[in-house]
Every structure is written in structure tokens, then in C-alpha cells.
Design a protein around this motif. Structure first.
Motif, PDB file in Angstrom:
ATOM      1  N   LEU A 284      20.444 -26.613 -19.233  1.00  0.00           N
ATOM      2  CA  LEU A 284      21.566 -27.335 -19.815  1.00  0.00           C
ATOM      3  C   LEU A 284      21.951 -28.542 -18.972  1.00  0.00           C
ATOM      4  O   LEU A 284      22.177 -29.632 -19.485  1.00  0.00           O
ATOM      5  N   ALA A 285      22.013 -28.355 -17.677  1.00  0.00           N
ATOM      6  CA  ALA A 285      22.527 -29.399 -16.793  1.00  0.00           C
ATOM      7  C   ALA A 285      21.436 -30.310 -16.263  1.00  0.00           C
ATOM      8  O   ALA A 285      21.563 -31.528 -16.300  1.00  0.00           O
ATOM      9  N   GLY A 286      20.378 -29.686 -15.759  1.00  0.00           N
ATOM     10  CA  GLY A 286      19.326 -30.507 -15.171  1.00  0.00           C
ATOM     11  C   GLY A 286      18.587 -31.319 -16.209  1.00  0.00           C
ATOM     12  O   GLY A 286      18.296 -32.494 -16.015  1.00  0.00           O
ATOM     13  N   TYR A 287      18.292 -30.693 -17.296  1.00  0.00           N
ATOM     14  CA  TYR A 287      17.550 -31.412 -18.331  1.00  0.00           C
ATOM     15  C   TYR A 287      18.490 -32.072 -19.336  1.00  0.00           C
ATOM     16  O   TYR A 287      18.184 -33.106 -19.891  1.00  0.00           O
ATOM     17  N   GLY A 288      19.609 -31.418 -19.614  1.00  0.00           N
ATOM     18  CA  GLY A 288      20.471 -31.957 -20.660  1.00  0.00           C
ATOM     19  C   GLY A 288      21.685 -32.702 -20.152  1.00  0.00           C
ATOM     20  O   GLY A 288      22.419 -33.296 -20.919  1.00  0.00           O
ATOM     21  N   GLY A 289      21.921 -32.631 -18.827  1.00  0.00           N
ATOM     22  CA  GLY A 289      23.054 -33.357 -18.280  1.00  0.00           C
ATOM     23  C   GLY A 289      24.402 -32.752 -18.573  1.00  0.00           C
ATOM     24  O   GLY A 289      25.428 -33.398 -18.396  1.00  0.00           O
TER      25      GLY A 289
ATOM     26  N   ALA B 123      16.614 -37.414 -22.374  1.00  0.00           N
ATOM     27  CA  ALA B 123      17.138 -38.727 -22.751  1.00  0.00           C
ATOM     28  C   ALA B 123      18.641 -38.632 -22.943  1.00  0.00           C
ATOM     29  O   ALA B 123      19.397 -39.533 -22.570  1.00  0.00           O
ATOM     30  N   LEU B 124      19.058 -37.505 -23.467  1.00  0.00           N
ATOM     31  CA  LEU B 124      20.480 -37.257 -23.672  1.00  0.00           C
ATOM     32  C   LEU B 124      21.224 -37.301 -22.352  1.00  0.00           C
ATOM     33  O   LEU B 124      22.314 -37.848 -22.242  1.00  0.00           O
ATOM     34  N   ARG B 125      20.603 -36.747 -21.327  1.00  0.00           N
ATOM     35  CA  ARG B 125      21.203 -36.723 -20.006  1.00  0.00           C
ATOM     36  C   ARG B 125      21.279 -38.130 -19.437  1.00  0.00           C
ATOM     37  O   ARG B 125      22.259 -38.526 -18.830  1.00  0.00           O
ATOM     38  N   ASP B 126      20.204 -38.890 -19.651  1.00  0.00           N
ATOM     39  CA  ASP B 126      20.135 -40.199 -19.020  1.00  0.00           C
ATOM     40  C   ASP B 126      20.952 -41.252 -19.740  1.00  0.00           C
ATOM     41  O   ASP B 126      21.619 -42.063 -19.122  1.00  0.00           O
TER      42      ASP B 126
ATOM     43  N   ALA C 171      17.885 -29.981 -11.069  1.00  0.00           N
ATOM     44  CA  ALA C 171      16.953 -30.611 -12.001  1.00  0.00           C
ATOM     45  C   ALA C 171      15.618 -29.893 -12.082  1.00  0.00           C
ATOM     46  O   ALA C 171      14.734 -30.315 -12.815  1.00  0.00           O
ATOM     47  N   TYR C 172      15.472 -28.826 -11.337  1.00  0.00           N
ATOM     48  CA  TYR C 172      14.192 -28.129 -11.322  1.00  0.00           C
ATOM     49  C   TYR C 172      14.335 -26.720 -11.864  1.00  0.00           C
ATOM     50  O   TYR C 172      15.236 -25.991 -11.500  1.00  0.00           O
TER      51      TYR C 172
END
Lengths: 325, 289, 475
Positions: free
Chosen positions: A47-52, A186-189, A253-254
Motif C-alpha cells: 500500500l505504502a511503498g508501491y502505492g504511496g 505511478a499513483l504514488r509518484d 519500498a521493498y
């Protein structure tokens, strides 16, 4: 690349054979909890690392799965497989609801809405006797039994957690490369850019949350089997924060960070008390250090060490390449 | 609910609102100016309470304890801002995580120093004891009324400072548009440090004032952090009138819930927070982010 | 936080990496050596030990296994009996935990620190009164510290959790501390869980009667924390009070750790004679203070731990409000019985910095530890057959403790005396619970017919009501 594969294979071999050469305490009380806490933390990494989206409600979702299993099997007396279905369903559904509620919030507001939701569930679990069992919780929960063996017997449970851990880990890594996973990153970034590209940002966020709820639910089932009971303490604010601490220490992020962080956490809390009473300070300081100096966490550090090692080895083994001639 | 009961519950709500206001105002100030969600706010509250108790115990003066709490937590806040938060300025989530880390360490260290015991304050006799409200003939604790008076006074002082002094104008400008303030030539870093110190100091002072209502023990930091979060979210982060209004709203809702359906009253405030965050994330008085 | 933001300059990173690498290798070393180290904890000194301050229940993060005492040991050395103590050495109940440990140490001292030539080694683990942590620490005691028996836990919900845990370790024995939820032994008991202390219902024996007949109360309200032990206490009080014709007008239940009782006090009906209050430690202080300030007029009746010695020794304006409150429990400070007096003397001698009178927590752990030690003595310390001999012997243990005769019923639950008290001021100005009545040989059903008693069902926040009690037993 090949060296990384070799290392991974070695690690896998060690993990698979661990019950043969490791101490019983380490198998059953260190690595097994590290695995299922890792799975719950993995849901946060996803949720956090990949989705922000940094959420503090992952433990809540895991706990809800446990409560679902407990309620179905103890209070309603249903067989274990219905309990499993119920537990996972409850966690996933709750995550869906949470996701819908929190869909418009970002960043720090998202964090706080997850805290609030977590606290609502905690208060509910603490006060409600008919479903949640109040402060006492639900006792006497039994893991499924197959072929005369309970799934929580030490070696069986270890392999079960390992198998599920590897599967969920593999799934998350795989997901990262799928269109959905890429959209998530992409959502995270840059969510705005993503939406201009035509992606439904809200849908992706809700889907990500729901998926993370399912993962957390898996971890929650393993947790409730391990403990044999569930009570509101399992989902109080301290435990919610623990999951965040685990994921951050390991490297948010890992995907492997979740498990690494869980292992470190379990080790420290089990053994640090032999050296100091202030092990919570140790954990807090580690957490702080990582956030301040190395947000990639231990995974990032491990990766850096590894690439450094490889480069040094290469340099040693083939000096002629670097003479500049 | 009978009439005297209603009055008592309302008074409970108002005095609790006063307590929430005193505790949450520091949080709002810090967020408003620095845009930092200081999740160590509860720890500052507890630290102020403990320290103030120790000083009061040593010197026999509750007032001295309160003043000492104010100063020591301001200092702590200053150190926190200058030492840790300044270097990661602007990264909201990371700042929040740092404050979480600080709160974890702080809670453990305070546990080591003061243990898990409960500490009772002894405010001066003039503001303690019971009081009979004449027309309704109900008893009410005098100290709670003192807290109400204190909160009103504090609110008025803050309003005056913000509305009439140059510092206040600068702070309000910084809340509205930080970059512009820096562009105009005001030393924003100094302002940040000052505001953090003030916010933290208020938290510490609240620790003594609030701690005297009930008592202080480990675990209060989480409790008052959550209470501050709820109040500030509902009112709007960074909005001072918002904090005041939200404090009244949240506290009254809490007290009426407790009186009407005590079993599930605990959920109500959190639900309120969820609803506000979901529907109007900027809170009642806040600006859209 | 994407990966770009997370990078750092290589040099800085390497420095940190080095530090963490060290930490990682230290953990790896631990892993290799775990279970092989033998660092025996020294036998606890005769003076009272300082409580190990560990994680508080809510604030700092504490995982499953937040431990308190330094223990990395492997099993009992030959000729040693290892006993684990589970008590709340942290948080709001820390004072009780200290008393608990003193109780065990008193018992051990009576046996000279050894049974049949085998030395007794005590291992302490701290819990925070939640069932989760109780379970974890019990596991740690059994699996990592390799204790033979456990004495504990302290609080009601923990007892229920340990009862269930005991069922999973049939070759070990758990003896209660002071946990007093009735269901721990009354419903679905574990064959290896023994309780030589009485339960929360038994602790109320005599109080309901005293309040009705002597104090003249007819209408009461109750206030307690929302978990198993207060449920037992309220039920115990109402069982006597209602059968005599008393009425319980309202019941208030607050979450554990509630500090703000203003709303409860506000909702309290005014046409009552007394409020029966079961709150622990600091909560009781808060309530009493607030109640007086709000001008509360009704009298108070105390539960067993509301006016425990710890509360009576609190400083501040509490004192005046407490005098005259009746209560009941398994101990009474001014018990004239010589057995009690000599026990108190032994306590004062061994723990000069302890409380002025041992509390019910000290007593509970003492009688349970003594029961265990007597059982161990009866089998000459033989734990070899999966502790079967020990458990059989324990079921038959009976002895005369400081509060009278103690024996076990078929559920391995104690039958013992109970005391009704009233708070009074002693000659030197300290408050104490003055003994006003002794009820002898109280059993778990308070002498009521067992089948009818069990038909009441588990005690919860809505059960039993006064009407149900009157219906079931007649008034």
C-alpha cells in the motif's frame, strides 16, 4: 545478476532447511512470528511503498480476520474452513469500506483517517461483547487440523508460514510489474499525471486498499492460530504502529523489507531485554535513524552492501579492466 | 435526562472542551505555521505533566510546576525542530514518521524515569474542592471550572497576540502563505523555531493543567494525542477558531454520548473524525489543502 | 516517498550501513547461539526487588514478547526447581506486581529456598494485565526460560487466558496468582490449573448481607470496569444483597483505564443508598475524588481491590472520604488471628521497604505459591512423570494459611475464609480495613445449590440482574 540469484537461492535453501539445523525456539518463536508479521507488514509495503498510501490500519484488518475466524469457529461453532473464508472475507470487506472512506484523502490525512478507523474498530471490539467478546476477546481458538495434526505444530506451522510468506512475497513482486502494479507506483509518484492518462485514480486506490486488506487478513489468520485467541489488545494503537515500524525498518519500498523488518523487530523484542530494559528505545531510535538517514531501510542498506561487495569483488578479480590503459 | 443532569453533562462537556482546547492549540499552531503533523504532541503533554509534577513535588508549588513544564517542553520542542525536523523540512509524511519515532523513544524514556505509576497533582486549595451552583443546587468540581476559565483566558490572549501584535500578523501570514512570507524577507526559520517552541510549551503546560483534572500516568500521551487529532481535524488544521469550535463540539458530543449510550460512546469521537476526514478533509474551518 | 527521494550520498550511507551491518551480525550470532547460553539468574535477594519497568500497555510499541527480566537460560540445572512468576510489574498495576513477587518470595523463604534438596529458582516475567501478553509471557516462561511451574497471573482476564494455555501444556503446572474471574475454575477448568486463592465472587461473601442488615442499604447502583473480574465481584455482592430483598437500580460499566467518571457520576440515580464501586488502584482514586467534588451524596461500598491497602496508603485528600466504606475480601489488616499476625510480621521482616501491611496481592501469590510448594514437597520434588504425581498431590493439598484453612474443591478451586471490613483510622493516623465479620469456608457457589448457581450462566455486564437472582434462588 547471476550472483544475486545465487544469493537468493542460498537464502531460500537456508530457510527451507532451517528446522533441521536451527533451535526449536528460533523456529517456532522467532522465525514463524517474523513470517506472519512480515505478511501483515507486506500489506503495508504494498500500500505504502508501491502505492504511496501509508496506512496504520493494516493490523486492524489483520485483527478483523482473526475476529472473523474466532467468531465463526467458536461462537457459531462452524468448521475451520468456513472460519477461514469468513476471516478473509471480513478483512477484505473492511478494507474495501476503509478504502472507500479514505479514497479522497492523501498523505498525512490518509494516515490519520486510517488511525481513526483503527481506533473505531478497537473501541468497538473492546466494548462489544456479543461478537467481539469485549475486553477478554475470543478465547480457545483452534487452528485447523489436517490428518490428525494441528496446523500450529511447530514445524508444520513454520513451513505453512514460510510457504504463505513466499507466495505473498512472490505475488507482490509479480504485481509490481503488472499494469495494475505499475499504475499503483505511478499513483504514488504523480497521481495527477496518472489521471490525465485516463486512469481512474480512485478505483486504483480502493482496489489497492482492498488487496492489502486481503493480504493483511492472511497474516491475521496465521496470527490468531498462533495465539489461540484474540482480544482488543492485538489491535490497539501500539500494535498498529508496530507494523509501520516494521515496514519502515525493513524498507518501505521493498517487499522483502517487510520480512526483514519483522525479523529484526521480533529479535530485538525477544532478546534485547537480556541486555537492556529500554528495548523500546532501541527500536524507536532504529526507526528514527532509518527515517532520517536511510529511508530505504535495512533492505536498501543490504542492497547497497551487496552491490558494493560485488563491485569490490569484480575489481579484485579483474584488475586489468581498471588500469585505464 | 433531568434538568440538573443536563446542566451537569453540559458543564462536563464545556470543561472537557476547555481541556481539549488547551491541549490541541499547540498542535494547531505547529501545523498551521510549519505544516508539520507533530505526532509527538502527546509525548510533550505527558513530559510536561511529569516534569511539572516533579517540580511541584520538590518545591511544593503547583504554579511553579506549571511554569517549569511550560519552559522545559518549549525547550524540548525547540530541540526537536532544530535538531531533527529542520533537515527534512517539507516532506510531510517523513516528518510525521520522525515525530512517531520520537514519541516511541520519549514514551519509553519517560517510563524509565517515572514508571507506570499514577501521579496526582495538588493544585492550590483556592481552585480545588467542590462548589455548589446556586439555582440548580448541583455540586461541581471547582478545578474544572478553573480549567474552563483558563482556556478562555488563553484563547483571548492568543487572539490578541495574533490579531494585534506584529508577531501575530507574521504568524497569520505564515499560515496563509509561507513562501510569500519568506519572500518578503522575514526569517522564516526563526519563526518556525519559535512557533514550534510555543506549540510544544503549550502542550507541556496542558500536561500540568490537564493532568490536575484527573491524574497523569503512562498512556496519557496516546490518549491526548488522539484527542488533539480529533479536535484539530474536525476544526481544521491550522485554524485557531476552528480548534476552539471543534473542541466544544467534540467534547459535548462525547459527554452527551456517554450519558445517553455509555457502552459505545468511545466510538463516537473517532467516528466523527472519520466522517469529517471523508467528507470535508479540511475540517470545519480549514482551507482546502 | 519514491525511490528517488530515498537515495542518500554513498559515503553517509556506508557509514550507517556499517553500523547496521554490525547489528545484523550480532543478531546472527544470537541466532546461532540461542538456547545454548546459560546465564542463570541469581536467586532474588531477601529485600523486595525493584519492579522491572518495561513497556506500558498503550504508549510505546511492544510486540508479542516484550520481556522484563534478563533471562537467557536453558532449563533447570540438575537438582533445581524453576518456578516462573507472572505478575504485572509495569503500568498501573505495578505496585500490585511488586506485592505479588513478595508473596512468592515469602512462601519460598518458609521452605528455606529448597524442596527435597533441590534449590528453587524464581524467574519473573512482567505482563500488563491483558490476556495477550499473559499468554506470550507464559509461553516465554515455559519454552525459553524452561520453568517447571508458573505462579500467576494477577488479573482476571489473564487468568482466563492462562487457563486455556494450561490445557496445551499438560505436563506443566500453573498455579494462580490473584486472578479472580470465577469462570477460570468454575467453567471449563483446566486439569493442571490450580487456584489456592479465592475468586472474585467468594471475595464478596458476607458483604451483601452486611450492607443490607447492618448498614441498612436497600437500593444500590454498581460501578465497575468492563471485564471478567468486576463481573464476578458485582455478581458476588448482588447474590447476597438481592436475596435479602435489596435492589440494584443501575449498573455502570466503564472501559478499563477510564479516568473521567464525570458522566457516570452525572447519570447516577439520586434515590439510592449506596454505590458499589469496583475500580482498581488509581481509577478508584480518581472516582472518589470526582464523586466528592460533584457533591455526590450516596454512600460508597467497596469491592475487594477498591479499598485495597495500596489505595488506603495513597496520599492526598482521599482519606477523609474513605473512612467508613465497607468492603470485603480475603484479607483483613487487623485480623486478630495469631496466624495472620505472625505472617504479617514475617512480611515486615523480610521486606522492610514494603507496605505497612501486606495486600491481598501478596496474600494471593503467597497462598498459591505455598500450595505449590507443599505439593512439591509431597512428591519430594519429583517432576519426572510429566508432573502427574505433582498434580495429583496438589489436588489434595490443604493447609492453614494466614487467613485460615484452605482446601481445594473438585475444580481445583480454593475453599477458604472471607472477611468483611470497614475502613477505619488507626491509632497512628493511617487508614486500614477494620475487620467486622468473618465468613468461614466460602466455596465458589457461596453455599448456594450448584445446579441453580450454574444455571445463572457466565457473569457478564448484563448478567445477573437482581430479578434473576431473586427468581433463581427465591428471596
Amino acid at each position: 545478476m547471476r550472483k544475486t540469484r545465487l544469493l537468493a537461492a542460498l537464502l531460500l535453501f537456508l530457510l527451507l532447511t532451517f528446522p533441521l539445523w536451527g533451535s526449536a525456539y528460533f523456529v517456532g518463536r522467532i522465525f514463524t512470528p517474523a513470517l506472519f508479521f512480515g505478511i501483515i507488514a507486506l500489506s503495508l509495503s504494498l500500500l505504502a511503498g508501491y502505492g504511496g498510501m501509508v496506512s496504520l490500519a493494516q493490523m486492524t484488518l489483520a485483527g478483523l480476520a482473526g475476529y472473523g475466524y474466532g467468531y465463526l469457529t467458536i461462537t457459531l461453532g462452524q468448521p475451520w474452513w468456513i472460519g477461514i473464508l469468513a476471516g478473509l472475507a471480513v478483512a477484505t470487506l473492511a478494507a474495501l469500506v476503509f478504502g472507500l472512506i479514505a479514497v479522497r484523502s492523501t498523505g498525512i490525512y490518509f494516515l490519520m483517517i486510517t488511525v481513526a478507523l483503527g481506533m473505531v474498530v478497537y473501541a468497538l471490539a473492546n466494548q462489544n461483547r456479543s461478537i467481539f467478546g469485549g475486553h477478554t476477546g475470543i478465547l480457545g481458538i483452534r487452528a485447523p487440523e489436517l490428518f490428525g495434526h494441528s496446523l500450529v505444530e511447530r514445524t508444520i506451522f513454520y513451513y505453512l508460514c514460510l510457504a504463505i510468506g513466499l507466495t505473498t512475497y512472490g505475488f507482490v513482486r509479480y504485481l509490481a510489474g503488472t499494469p495494475f502494479g505499475l499504475a499503483l507506483q505511478a499513483l504514488r509518484d504523480d497521481p495527477r499525471r496518472l489521471s490525465t492518462l485516463g486512469y481512474n485514480v480512485a478505483l486504483h486506490r480502493v482496489a489497492a486498499f482492498t488487496l492489502s486488506g486481503f493480504l493483511a487478513g492472511i497474516g491475521g489468520l496465521l496470527l490468531v492460530w498462533y495465539n489461540g485467541a484474540i482480544s482488543p489488545t492485538t489491535i490497539d494503537l501500539t500494535r498498529l504502529i508496530n507494523i509501520l515500524v516494521i515496514a519502515v525498518i525493513g524498507g518501505l519500498a521493498y517487499a522483502e523489507g517487510a520480512f526483514l523488518g519483522a525479523l529484526v523487530f521480533v529479535l530485538v523484542t525477544n532478546f534485547a531485554s537480556s541486555f537492556t530494559q529500554r528495548f523500546n528505545t532501541v527500536i524507536g531510535l532504529t526507526f528514527l535513524a532509518i527515517v532520517l538517514f536511510s529511508p530505504e531501510g535495512l533492505s536498501g542498506i543490504a542492497l547497497r552492501l551487496w552491490s558494493l561487495l560485488r563491485r569490490t569483488l569484480l575489481a579484485r578479480l579483474a584488475p586489468s579492466r581498471h588500469t585505464g590503459l | 435526562m433531568s434538568w440538573p443532569q443536563f446542566v451537569t453533562v453540559t458543564l462536563n462537556g464545556l470543561t472537557l472542551a476547555a481541556l481539549y482546547f488547551i491541549v490541541a492549540i499547540g498542535f494547531t499552531l505547529i501545523f498551521g505555521v510549519l505544516r508539520v503533523v507533530n505526532l509527538a504532541h502527546g509525548s510533550l503533554y505527558l513530559f510536561g505533566g511529569y516534569f511539572g509534577w516533579s517540580v511541584a513535588d520538590r518545591t511544593g508549588s503547583w504554579v511553579l510546576g506549571a511554569v517549569a513544564a511550560l519552559f522545559v517542553t518549549s525547550l524540548a520542542g525547540l530541540l526537536l525542530q532544530l535538531g531533527l525536523l529542520r533537515r527534512i523540512h517539507g516532506q510531510e509524511l517523513r516528518e510525521a514518521l520522525v515525530t512517531i519515532g520520537v514519541s516511541i523513544v520519549a514514551a519509553d524514556l519517560m517510563l524509565a524515569r517515572w514508571g507506570g505509576f499514577t501521579y496526582d497533582f495538588s493544585p492550590p486549595e483556592v481552585i480545588t474542592g467542590g462548589l455548589r451552583i446556586p439555582l440548580l443546587d448541583i455540586g461541581y468540581p471547582r478545578y474544572r471550572l478553573f480549567v474552563l476559565a483558563f482556556a478562555i483566558a488563553l484563547g483571548l490572549i492568543l487572539w490578541f497576540v495574533l490579531a494585534r501584535t506584529r508577531l501575530g500578523i507574521t504568524v497569520r501570514a505564515a499560515i496563509d502563505d509561507r513562501d510569500m512570507v519568506a519572500a518578503v524577507g522575514i526569517d522564516v526559520q526563526r519563526l518556525f523555531a519559535l512557533m514550534f517552541a510555543v506549540g510544544a510549551g503549550l502542550a507541556g503546560l496542558a500536561g500540568v493543567i490537564g493532568g490536575s483534572v484527573l491524574s497523569i500516568s503512562s498512556g496519557e500521551d496516546a490518549r491526548y494525542l488522539l484527542a488533539s487529532l480529533i479536535v484539530v481535524i474536525v476544526g481544521g488544521m491550522g485554524s485557531l477558531p476552528g480548534t476552539a469550535v471543534a473542541a466544544v463540539l467534540v467534547a459535548l458530543v462525547e459527554q452527551y454520548s456517554l450519558a445517553l449510550f455509555p457502552t459505545y460512546a468511545a466510538i463516537v469521537s473517532f467516528l466523527l473524525m472519520v466522517v469529517v476526514l471523508a467528507l470535508r478533509p479540511q475540517g470545519l474551518f480549514g482551507r482546502p489543502a | 516517498m519514491n525511490r528517488q527521494e530515498l537515495r542518500l550520498s554513498r559515503r553517509a550511507l556506508l557509514r550507517r550501513a556499517g553500523l547496521f551491518g554490525l547489528a545484523a551480525s550480532a543478531s546472527a550470532l544470537l541466532g546461532a547461539c540461542a538456547g545454548q547460553q546459560a546465564t542463570p539468574t541469581p536467586a532474588p535477594p531477601a529485600a523486595s526487588p525493584t519492579p522491572a519497568a518495561a513497556a506500558s500497555p498503550t504508549a510505546p510499541p511492544a510486540t508479542p514478547a516484550a520481556a522484563a527480566s534478563p533471562t537467557v537460560t536453558v532449563g533447570p540445572a540438575a537438582g533445581e526447581i524453576v518456578i516462573g512468576i507472572l505478575a504485572t510489574l509495569e503500568g498501573a498495576f505495578a505496585l500490585y506486581g511488586e506485592e505479588a513477587v513478595r508473596g512468592v518470595e515469602l512462601a519460598v523463604a518458609e521452605f528455606g529456598g529448597a524442596i527435597a534438596g533441590k534449590k528453587i529458582r524464581l524467574v519473573k516475567e512482567s505482563t500488563d494485565a491483558t490476556p495477550q501478553v499473559a499468554r506470550e509471557k507464559a509461553r516465554k516462561l515455559i519454552e525459553q526460560d524452561k520453568v517447571d511451574c508458573i505462579v500467576g497471573p494477577l488479573s482476571g482476564d489473564e487468568g482466563l487466558a492462562l487457563r486455556d494455555y494450561a490445557k496445551t501444556i499438560p505436563d506443566k503446572t500453573i498455579v494462580n496468582g490473584t486472578s479472580a474471574a470465577q469462570d477460570t475454575t468454575l467453567r471449563d477448568p483446566a486439569p493442571n490449573f490450580f487456584r489456592f486463592s479465592t475468586d472474585g465472587v467468594q471475595w464478596m461473601a458476607g458483604l451483601g448481607t452486611y450492607c443490607y442488615q447492618v448498614k441498612g442499604y436497600r437500593r444500590v447502583a454498581t460501578l465497575g470496569e468492563d471485564y471478567s473480574y468486576p463481573y464476578s465481584q458485582v455478581a458476588g455482592f448482588l447474590l447476597e444483597f438481592c436475596r435479602l430483598g435489596g435492589e440494584c437500580v443501575a449498573q455502570f460499566w466503564v472501559p478499563i483505564g477510564t479516568k473521567d467518571y464525570s458522566s457516570v457520576i452525572t447519570s447516577m440515580p439520586s434515590d439510592i443508598d449506596a454505590i458499589y464501586v469496583i475500580l482498581g488502584g488509581s481509577d478508584a482514586v480518581n472516582f472518589l475524588k470526582a464523586y466528592a467534588e460533584f457533591g455526590g451524596k450516596a454512600a460508597l461500598i467497596g469491592g475487594s481491590s477498591t479499598i485495597d491497602q495500596n489505595v488506603l496508603e495513597t496520599k492526598g485528600p482521599l482519606r477523609e472520604r474513605v473512612i467508613g466504606i465497607p468492603g470485603a475480601g480475603p484479607v483483613a489488616a487487623d485480623n486478630p488471628d495469631p496466624a495472620w499476625k505472625s505472617w504479617v510480621e514475617a512480611y515486615r521482616k523480610q521486606f522492610p521497604q514494603g507496605l505497612s501491611t501486606p495486600s491481598l496481592f501478596c496474600w494471593g501469590y503467597y497462598v498459591n505459591a505455598k500450595g505449590l510448594l507443599l505439593g512439591l514437597q509431597a512428591v519430594n520434588g519429583d517432576l519426572s512423570d510429566g508432573q502427574k504425581k505433582l498434580q495429583a498431590a496438589l489436588a489434595k493439598v490443604e493447609f492453614d494459611g494466614p487467613t485460615g484453612h484452605i482446601k481445594l474443591d473438585k475444580n481445583r478451586q480454593a475453599i477458604a475464609n472471607n472477611f468483611v471490613t470497614e475502613v477505619a483510622e488507626g491509632p497512628n493516623g493511617t487508614l486500614y480495613n477494620k475487620l467486622v465479620k468473618v465468613v468461614e469456608g466460602v466455596n465458589q457457589t457461596l453455599g448456594l445449590p450448584e445446579d441453580k448457581y450454574l444455571s445463572l450462566g457466565s457473569f457478564t455486564r448484563d448478567n445477573p440482574t437482581c430479578e434473576k437472582i431473586k427468581q433463581t434462588f427465591g428471596s
